[in-house]
Design a protein around this motif. Structure first.
Motif, mmCIF file in Angstrom:
data_model
loop_
_atom_site.group_PDB
_atom_site.id
_atom_site.type_symbol
_atom_site.label_atom_id
_atom_site.label_comp_id
_atom_site.label_asym_id
_atom_site.label_seq_id
_atom_site.Cartn_x
_atom_site.Cartn_y
_atom_site.Cartn_z
ATOM 1 N N ASN A 157 -5.126 13.007 -3.501
ATOM 2 C CA ASN A 157 -6.240 12.794 -4.424
ATOM 3 C C ASN A 157 -6.232 11.472 -5.201
ATOM 4 O O ASN A 157 -7.266 10.865 -5.434
ATOM 5 C CB ASN A 157 -6.251 13.983 -5.383
ATOM 6 C CG ASN A 157 -7.467 13.995 -6.238
ATOM 7 O OD1 ASN A 157 -8.549 13.645 -5.787
ATOM 8 N ND2 ASN A 157 -7.304 14.344 -7.489
ATOM 9 N N ASN A 158 -5.076 11.045 -5.661
ATOM 10 C CA ASN A 158 -4.970 9.726 -6.307
ATOM 11 C C ASN A 158 -3.509 9.306 -6.288
ATOM 12 O O ASN A 158 -2.644 10.058 -5.819
ATOM 13 C CB ASN A 158 -5.540 9.741 -7.737
ATOM 14 C CG ASN A 158 -4.944 10.838 -8.587
ATOM 15 O OD1 ASN A 158 -3.777 11.190 -8.423
ATOM 16 N ND2 ASN A 158 -5.720 11.382 -9.483
ATOM 17 N N ASN A 159 -3.219 8.116 -6.796
ATOM 18 C CA ASN A 159 -1.851 7.637 -6.688
ATOM 19 C C ASN A 159 -0.902 8.399 -7.600
ATOM 20 O O ASN A 159 0.280 8.540 -7.305
ATOM 21 C CB ASN A 159 -1.803 6.131 -6.960
ATOM 22 C CG ASN A 159 -0.439 5.549 -6.659
ATOM 23 O OD1 ASN A 159 0.196 5.950 -5.691
ATOM 24 N ND2 ASN A 159 0.021 4.643 -7.492
ATOM 25 N N ALA A 160 -1.405 8.893 -8.729
ATOM 26 C CA ALA A 160 -0.563 9.711 -9.604
ATOM 27 C C ALA A 160 -0.087 10.941 -8.820
ATOM 28 O O ALA A 160 1.085 11.329 -8.886
ATOM 29 C CB ALA A 160 -1.342 10.134 -10.845
ATOM 30 N N ALA A 161 -0.997 11.535 -8.049
ATOM 31 C CA ALA A 161 -0.647 12.689 -7.211
ATOM 32 C C ALA A 161 0.348 12.287 -6.130
ATOM 33 O O ALA A 161 1.272 13.041 -5.799
ATOM 34 C CB ALA A 161 -1.908 13.278 -6.581
ATOM 35 N N THR A 233 5.477 -3.022 -12.114
ATOM 36 C CA THR A 233 5.095 -3.113 -13.536
ATOM 37 C C THR A 233 3.721 -3.742 -13.565
ATOM 38 O O THR A 233 3.541 -4.932 -13.793
ATOM 39 C CB THR A 233 6.089 -3.983 -14.316
ATOM 40 O OG1 THR A 233 6.178 -5.247 -13.653
ATOM 41 C CG2 THR A 233 7.445 -3.339 -14.374
ATOM 42 N N SER A 234 2.747 -2.864 -13.315
ATOM 43 C CA SER A 234 1.449 -3.409 -12.960
ATOM 44 C C SER A 234 0.608 -3.812 -14.158
ATOM 45 O O SER A 234 -0.300 -4.609 -14.016
ATOM 46 C CB SER A 234 0.700 -2.411 -12.082
ATOM 47 O OG SER A 234 0.809 -1.117 -12.616
ATOM 48 N N ASN A 235 0.872 -3.265 -15.335
ATOM 49 C CA ASN A 235 -0.009 -3.639 -16.446
ATOM 50 C C ASN A 235 0.686 -4.439 -17.535
ATOM 51 O O ASN A 235 0.153 -4.604 -18.614
ATOM 52 C CB ASN A 235 -0.708 -2.405 -17.030
ATOM 53 C CG ASN A 235 0.269 -1.286 -17.327
ATOM 54 O OD1 ASN A 235 1.476 -1.478 -17.221
ATOM 55 N ND2 ASN A 235 -0.244 -0.144 -17.711
ATOM 56 N N LEU A 265 3.671 1.100 -5.728
ATOM 57 C CA LEU A 265 3.034 -0.212 -5.909
ATOM 58 C C LEU A 265 1.843 -0.174 -6.857
ATOM 59 O O LEU A 265 1.387 -1.202 -7.326
ATOM 60 C CB LEU A 265 2.558 -0.749 -4.559
ATOM 61 C CG LEU A 265 3.545 -1.564 -3.739
ATOM 62 C CD1 LEU A 265 2.835 -2.148 -2.532
ATOM 63 C CD2 LEU A 265 4.172 -2.682 -4.563
ATOM 64 N N GLY A 266 1.289 0.992 -7.108
ATOM 65 C CA GLY A 266 0.111 1.067 -7.988
ATOM 66 C C GLY A 266 -1.121 0.523 -7.294
ATOM 67 O O GLY A 266 -1.761 1.211 -6.509
ATOM 68 N N SER A 267 -1.428 -0.747 -7.543
ATOM 69 C CA SER A 267 -2.644 -1.342 -6.963
ATOM 70 C C SER A 267 -2.585 -1.429 -5.445
ATOM 71 O O SER A 267 -3.567 -1.164 -4.771
ATOM 72 C CB SER A 267 -2.855 -2.743 -7.498
ATOM 73 O OG SER A 267 -2.908 -2.694 -8.878
HETATM 74 C C1 LIG Z 1 -2.542 2.931 -11.345
HETATM 75 C C2 LIG Z 1 -1.131 3.274 -11.078
HETATM 76 C C3 LIG Z 1 -0.754 4.607 -10.833
HETATM 77 C C4 LIG Z 1 -1.754 5.725 -10.855
HETATM 78 O O1 LIG Z 1 -2.690 5.583 -9.826
HETATM 79 P P1 LIG Z 1 -4.088 6.407 -9.877
HETATM 80 O O2 LIG Z 1 -4.739 6.055 -8.589
HETATM 81 O O3 LIG Z 1 -4.796 5.926 -11.092
HETATM 82 O O4 LIG Z 1 -3.726 7.846 -9.961
HETATM 83 C C5 LIG Z 1 0.572 4.862 -10.591
HETATM 84 N N1 LIG Z 1 1.494 3.875 -10.586
HETATM 85 C C6 LIG Z 1 1.174 2.576 -10.829
HETATM 86 C C7 LIG Z 1 2.247 1.535 -10.822
HETATM 87 C C8 LIG Z 1 -0.152 2.231 -11.089
HETATM 88 O O5 LIG Z 1 -0.495 0.956 -11.332
#
Ligand SMILES: *Cc1c(COP(=O)(O)O)cnc(C)c1O
Length: 475
Positions: A157-161, A233-235, A265-267
């Motif tokens: 569903n998303n990257n958190a998942a 460390t994406s943000n 990797l996040g993004s």
């Molecule tokens: C954005 C991000 C997530 C979460 O991803 P979503 O698609 O918002 O669930 C997890 N880890 C990193 C490093 C991110 O930048």
């Protein structure tokens, strides 16, 4: 007869209201019951006011146009209660991947693919060759693997998942070793330490905020270690006296210790952003080449696709992840699958990416192009706001957002609106101006900075649409 009994008599019956010219088309459109319900409520409201002796209402009821006004009010209420609160807006914030504004806008190809599968039965989990149950991931596995060089892939569903599922599958009740400098909070309550806890893993933080060494990883490994993890460390960025350990080194150590190395990797870009004149972001392919066993990334950040979490890596690990019962709770539907598969396929034609993927087209837009747009819009803003604000074009910086390249801002141009108001009222006027733009049929969302409302034009795709909206603004 007193005015109250006259007023009661003047109210229409429910049946009469339902027969009215104003409401009949609405009944065809929306349905009998919904309209009837609103008529009932409105009549009840009117009766209460009559009993109270409400002067304004008594006067209104006495007028010839009362019945028609009443029907129009009912119609407006019915329409309002059926209108969606989720509406398109114009993103002029300067943040290209804006989580609160729904992140990536999909390519036309992806929208077409979604529409096709949405209206019909599909072979989502049906093997047409064998005539029996299939695997939904197979619709995407081949193209993702082709582009990233991974052995296998799965989608949630998303990257958190994705992160949750990977941790829970590969390190349940085990230690997960991670550098203190990477204990990221993404926002919206996604914090690496909390996710670890939810996944049933024990977080072992090593090193210090600014410096982590290979020996810190070595010292942390014991018989209960399940995973070495790296989080992009994406943000934020830690600068100055810093040290982090390379993926190659962590990978080698993980291999020696017989544990898994996972990189979130996040993004997660699939192309080198250098191509668009942007600083380098680690690509999924590079991260796999540097030895990560599993890489997780988002579908709707730099990829420019639908909300999804993509997990790629070693075949046997992906197989284990797909068997986790949690996968069932986190899986994506046919519509996401169709969109994602279509977007990923666009990456197989790198030459046309910036034409076809809106997100990459926004990122690749030149300052010159944005300036020409600003020059065309300036006189129109000036004329419309001549009594309300001083308008100018200024340099500004857009950001990618959602945790990609936090510090590397993209040069852009903005329409800057500085309210003219009597002393002491400028802030109120500024808030009102921003609110008026938000209340347009297609709301225009900018940002407020230094006493001005700023519209960064990088993500404006339809110039005439913004012009139409400006025309509707109060002078
Ligand atoms: C954005 C991000 C997530 C979460 O991803 P979503 O698609 O918002 O669930 C997890 N880890 C990193 C490093 C991110 O930048």
């Amino acid at each position: 007869m007193n005015s109250q009994s006259k007023a009661f008599k003047a109210l229409p019956s429910v049946d009469r209201a339902l027969q009215s010219e104003v409401l009949r088309p609405l009944i065809d459109d929306i349905g009998h019951e919904a309209v009837k319900e609103v008529i009932r409520l409105k009549l009840e409201e009117a009766r209460t006011l009559i009993i109270k002796g409400d002067e304004a209402l008594l006067e209104a009821i006495a007028s010839d146009s009362y019945l028609n006004d009443f029907y129009c009010e009912v119609a407006n209420d019915v329409r309002a209660s059926f209108s969606s609160s989720l509406v398109p807006v114009i993103n002029l914030t300067g943040t290209v991947v804006h989580t609160n504004l729904g992140r990536a806008q999909l390519p036309e190809e992806a929208i077409a693919a979604m529409t096709t599968v949405a209206a019909q039965a599909t072979n989502l989990e049906f093997d047409l060759e064998a005539g029996k149950r299939g695997d939904r991931d197979l619709h995407i596995d081949a193209s993702i693997c082709q582009i990233t060089g991974a052995e296998a892939a799965t989608v949630v569903n998303n990257n958190a998942a994705a992160v949750l599922l990977v941790l829970n599958t590969l390190a349940f009740r085990k230690d997960v070793v991670i550098s203190r400098g990477e204990l990221v909070e993404i926002g919206g309550a996604f914090r690496i330490p909390d996710v670890m806890k939810s996944a049933g893993c024990t977080l072992v933080e090593i090193g210090t905020t600014n410096r982590t060494h290979l020996k810190d990883y070595e010292a942390a490994i014991n018989s209960n270690t399940g995973m070495l993890m790296k989080v992009h460390t994406s943000n934020y960025e830690i600068r100055g006296f810093t040290n982090s350990v390379s993926e190659e080194q962590i990978s080698q150590l993980a291999q020696e210790a017989g544990v898994t190395f996972v990189s979130d990797l996040g993004s997660g870009t699939l192309v080198d952003l250098n191509k668009f004149g942007l600083p380098h972001e680690p690509t999924v392919t590079e991260t796999l080449e540097k030895g990560a066993d599993i890489v997780t990334f988002s579908g709707d950040k730099l990829l420019g696709g639908p909300q999804a979490g993509i997990i790629v890596g070693k075949r046997e690990l992906i197989a284990a992840i797909k068997k986790n019962p949690l996968k069932r709770a986190l899986r994506v539907d046919k519509i996401t699958m169709a969109a994602l598969s279509s977007v990923v396929n666009l990456y197989r034609d790198p030459q046309r990416l910036t034409q076809r993927v809106p997100l990459l087209s926004d990122l690749a837009k030149s300052v010159q192009e944005i300036k020409e747009l600003a020059d065309r819009l300036l006189p129109i803003f000036k004329e419309k706001l001549k009594n309300r604000a001083e308008v100018s074009i200024e340099d500004c910086k857009s950001q990618i957002g959602s945790g990609a390249l936090p510090l590397d801002l993209l040069a852009s141009k903005a329409i800057v609106m500085k309210p003219i108001a009597e002393k002491g009222h400028t802030d109120a006027e500024l808030q009102k101006l921003a609110m008026d733009f938000r209340k347009l049929p297609k709301p225009a969302i900018g940002r407020i900075h230094d006493g001005s409302l700023i519209f960064d034009l990088r993500c404006l795709r339809d110039e005439s649409e913004l012009l139409d909206q400006i025309n509707l603004l109060n002078n």
